[in-house]
Design a protein around this motif. Sequence first.
Motif, short mmCIF file in Angstrom:
data_model
loop_
_atom_site.label_atom_id
_atom_site.label_comp_id
_atom_site.label_asym_id
_atom_site.label_seq_id
_atom_site.Cartn_x
_atom_site.Cartn_y
_atom_site.Cartn_z
N GLU A 101 -45.26 49.17 58.68
CA GLU A 101 -44.62 50.43 58.32
C GLU A 101 -43.11 50.35 58.52
OE1 GLU A 101 -46.56 53.90 60.06
OE2 GLU A 101 -48.24 52.60 60.56
N LEU A 102 -42.69 49.79 59.66
CA LEU A 102 -41.27 49.70 59.95
C LEU A 102 -40.56 48.73 59.01
CD1 LEU A 102 -41.52 49.69 63.85
CD2 LEU A 102 -40.53 51.50 62.44
N VAL A 103 -41.21 47.60 58.73
CA VAL A 103 -40.61 46.62 57.82
C VAL A 103 -40.47 47.22 56.43
CG1 VAL A 103 -40.98 44.41 56.68
CG2 VAL A 103 -41.31 44.61 59.13
N ASP A 104 -41.46 48.00 55.99
CA ASP A 104 -41.36 48.65 54.68
C ASP A 104 -40.17 49.61 54.63
OD1 ASP A 104 -43.50 47.32 53.65
OD2 ASP A 104 -44.94 48.94 53.86
N VAL A 105 -39.97 50.35 55.72
CA VAL A 105 -38.85 51.28 55.76
C VAL A 105 -37.53 50.53 55.73
CG1 VAL A 105 -37.72 53.06 57.14
CG2 VAL A 105 -40.20 53.05 56.95
N VAL A 106 -37.46 49.41 56.47
CA VAL A 106 -36.25 48.60 56.48
C VAL A 106 -35.96 48.06 55.08
CG1 VAL A 106 -35.22 46.46 57.34
CG2 VAL A 106 -36.39 48.00 58.92
N HIS A 107 -36.99 47.53 54.42
CA HIS A 107 -36.81 47.00 53.07
C HIS A 107 -36.37 48.10 52.10
CE1 HIS A 107 -39.52 43.22 53.71
NE2 HIS A 107 -38.38 43.19 54.39
N HIS A 108 -36.91 49.29 52.31
CA HIS A 108 -36.51 50.41 51.45
C HIS A 108 -35.03 50.75 51.66
CE1 HIS A 108 -36.45 54.09 49.25
NE2 HIS A 108 -36.33 54.84 50.32
N GLY A 109 -34.60 50.76 52.94
CA GLY A 109 -33.19 51.03 53.21
C GLY A 109 -32.28 49.98 52.59
N ILE A 110 -32.68 48.69 52.68
CA ILE A 110 -31.89 47.62 52.06
C ILE A 110 -31.85 47.81 50.55
CG2 ILE A 110 -31.80 45.12 51.65
CD1 ILE A 110 -33.06 44.72 54.38
N PHE A 111 -32.99 48.19 49.98
CA PHE A 111 -33.08 48.42 48.53
C PHE A 111 -32.11 49.50 48.09
CE2 PHE A 111 -34.89 50.90 45.07
CZ PHE A 111 -35.11 49.94 44.10
N VAL A 112 -32.07 50.62 48.83
CA VAL A 112 -31.20 51.73 48.48
C VAL A 112 -29.73 51.35 48.64
CG1 VAL A 112 -30.52 54.09 49.10
CG2 VAL A 112 -32.94 53.47 49.02
N LEU A 113 -29.40 50.69 49.74
CA LEU A 113 -28.01 50.32 49.99
C LEU A 113 -27.52 49.31 48.97
CD1 LEU A 113 -28.02 50.07 53.89
CD2 LEU A 113 -27.02 51.86 52.48
N LYS A 114 -28.36 48.36 48.60
CA LYS A 114 -27.96 47.38 47.60
C LYS A 114 -27.78 48.05 46.23
CE LYS A 114 -29.86 43.33 47.48
NZ LYS A 114 -30.89 42.28 47.43
N SER A 115 -28.62 49.05 45.95
CA SER A 115 -28.48 49.78 44.67
C SER A 115 -27.18 50.57 44.64
CB SER A 115 -29.67 50.71 44.46
OG SER A 115 -30.88 49.99 44.43
N ASP A 116 -26.80 51.15 45.79
CA ASP A 116 -25.57 51.94 45.85
C ASP A 116 -24.33 51.07 45.71
OD1 ASP A 116 -27.06 54.17 46.17
OD2 ASP A 116 -26.85 54.26 48.35
N GLN A 117 -24.46 49.79 46.08
CA GLN A 117 -23.31 48.90 46.04
C GLN A 117 -23.10 48.26 44.67
OE1 GLN A 117 -24.07 46.11 49.16
NE2 GLN A 117 -23.65 47.58 50.80
N LYS A 118 -23.98 48.52 43.73
CA LYS A 118 -23.84 47.91 42.41
C LYS A 118 -22.63 48.46 41.67
CE LYS A 118 -28.67 46.70 41.66
NZ LYS A 118 -29.84 46.85 40.81
N VAL A 119 -22.07 47.66 40.82
CA VAL A 119 -20.90 48.08 40.05
C VAL A 119 -21.32 49.17 39.07
CG1 VAL A 119 -19.10 47.31 38.47
CG2 VAL A 119 -19.95 45.77 40.26
N PRO A 120 -20.55 50.28 38.99
CA PRO A 120 -20.89 51.33 38.03
C PRO A 120 -20.94 50.79 36.61
CG PRO A 120 -19.21 52.07 39.56
CD PRO A 120 -19.38 50.59 39.80
N GLY A 121 -21.97 51.20 35.90
CA GLY A 121 -22.14 50.75 34.52
C GLY A 121 -23.07 49.58 34.38
N SER A 122 -23.38 48.89 35.50
CA SER A 122 -24.29 47.76 35.40
C SER A 122 -25.72 48.26 35.35
CB SER A 122 -24.11 46.83 36.61
OG SER A 122 -24.40 47.52 37.81
N GLN A 123 -26.56 47.52 34.72
CA GLN A 123 -27.94 47.93 34.56
C GLN A 123 -28.69 47.76 35.86
OE1 GLN A 123 -30.00 45.92 31.46
NE2 GLN A 123 -31.85 47.13 31.64
N SER A 124 -29.35 48.83 36.31
CA SER A 124 -30.06 48.78 37.57
C SER A 124 -31.39 48.05 37.40
CB SER A 124 -30.32 50.21 38.08
OG SER A 124 -31.06 50.19 39.27
N ARG A 125 -31.64 47.13 38.33
CA ARG A 125 -32.88 46.36 38.25
C ARG A 125 -33.93 47.05 39.11
NH1 ARG A 125 -30.99 40.47 39.89
NH2 ARG A 125 -29.88 41.73 41.42
#
Length: 550
Positions: free
Chosen positions: A140-164
């Motif tokens: 459960e905790l690892v899933d939450v950590v991975h989710h946080g990494i997923f969100v933070l990495k998505s927020d750091q993407k360059v505007p206009g780039s296609q989200s994977r």
Amino acid sequence: MITLQPNRQEEAESQINGTGNDDMEFGADLVFRPPARFLVDVYLEDEDLIEESTTHSNDNNTNYHPESVGGNFDLNWLRDACDVIVKGSSSQLPRDELAMAICRVLDSEKPGDEIAGDLLDLVGDSAFETVQDLITHRKELVDVVHHGIFVLKSDQKVPGSQSRMPSYGTRVTVQTESELQSDKLRRKEGKKKQRRGTDQGNDNELSSMSFSSLIQASTVKKHHKGYEEVTVPPTQTAPMKPGEKLIEIKELDDFAQAAFQGYKSLNRIQSRIFQTTYSTNENILVCAPTGAGKTNIAMISVLHEIGQHFKDGYLHKDEFKIVYVAPMKALAAEVTRTFSHRLAPLNMIVKELTGDMQLAKNELEETQMIVTTPEKWDVITRKSSDMSLSVLVKLLIIDEVHLLNDDRGPVIEALVARTLRQVESTQSMIRIVGLSATLPNYMEVAQFLRVNPDVGLFFFDSSYRPVPLAQQYIGISEPNFLARIELQNEICYNKVVDSLNNGYQAMVFVHSRKDTGKTSEKLVELAQINEDLELFKNVDCYSQNSLLDF
């Protein structure tokens, strides 16, 4: 977990021969359990294989689904557990660093017993139960950590780039039992190789992140009958920096202390900007969350201007004017009341000048501080006959300057441009103080206001809130209109009751004045049904502002 059970083939033969469990040797069906010190869970890869033991296989199970995060054992629980450990002096690390270290251990590829040992080294021998909970709820905790990494990495993407985003398509295949087993083993080996290759990358990602940003990104989504609820945990308050201290009111000049009666000290944000605001004439832009005390920042700048016109113990009121531009007439009236009361000991006259409140010429001459709206001040400064008033302005405070991006932005832009032109043409000093909520392009706004970014620009994120703010978003999926309204009122009632039971106040905003009365009646009706009328004894209903205040 190891289980001592009879062989399936022997069990089947005993049923065929007519013999059952009555003839089984005593103790043969007992389950062996490891010592209570640790509950060593299965490997994450093995747990995935257990979930895949069906006749249908999903080739996309390795994709991470961000909406699968939830449960009681999340990063908030981990933060509280680390807080207890640190307060008990079981760890030498600060709370957030300890939490991040635990996240890295839980997300490692080590087997359960080694992880338990590493956790003990981190939290100390007195936290056996915490280590047991960490091991039990590791996934459960690892899933939450991975989710946080997923969100933070998505927020750091360059505007206009296609989200994977994860692929949710599935391919269903039918396999024999032997093919299924060999396919499982092949996927297991592939997962292990993939983990070996990406484990170092995850460690690097976690080491470069703060626990506060990780916990903010780990939103929790809960599904209920008829609605969904998404909870965003509060950002933890940023720790005091070395040398940082709060400015006590007694450190101010005597006349300034009169405007802060009842205050012991300024808060962190006000203390941080105090030197520039109170001791210099620099233009200032302060970006801070709502409720961070920006009104007192405006008061400090007002007191600085007043101090410049104190000569020989006498305030020369006819030498200056202060203009406070509020975004709305309702806020202008509130600011007028606040500043009138606090500046009364200094004999300062504060007046409201809006479309509803007109001032005669003699009233304008007697007023030292004018609280107005962008549209009204725009009209005044356009008239050549009112130039005598604008020439006396020495301080221009623009509240909610982030409205530059709103429909009324051109009006604020015109005010600033006209003020800057007046400064250049008359070579007079007009100080501009901009107050704003947090905004992404604060450097551009500072440049527009002629603010020196090295001296007068201050940006504070949500970690500087005096009171951390948690957010809950509720989406009602009930298709029936009447049932949806009923469910909405019920959810609203439950949230209000929770707030009141915890000793807090509650404000309920509705869509129209008509709905104000309906909502209040419904809340009172639910209070009668649930015998909670005592909680609602101080209910006020403001139908004019479409506001319920409990």
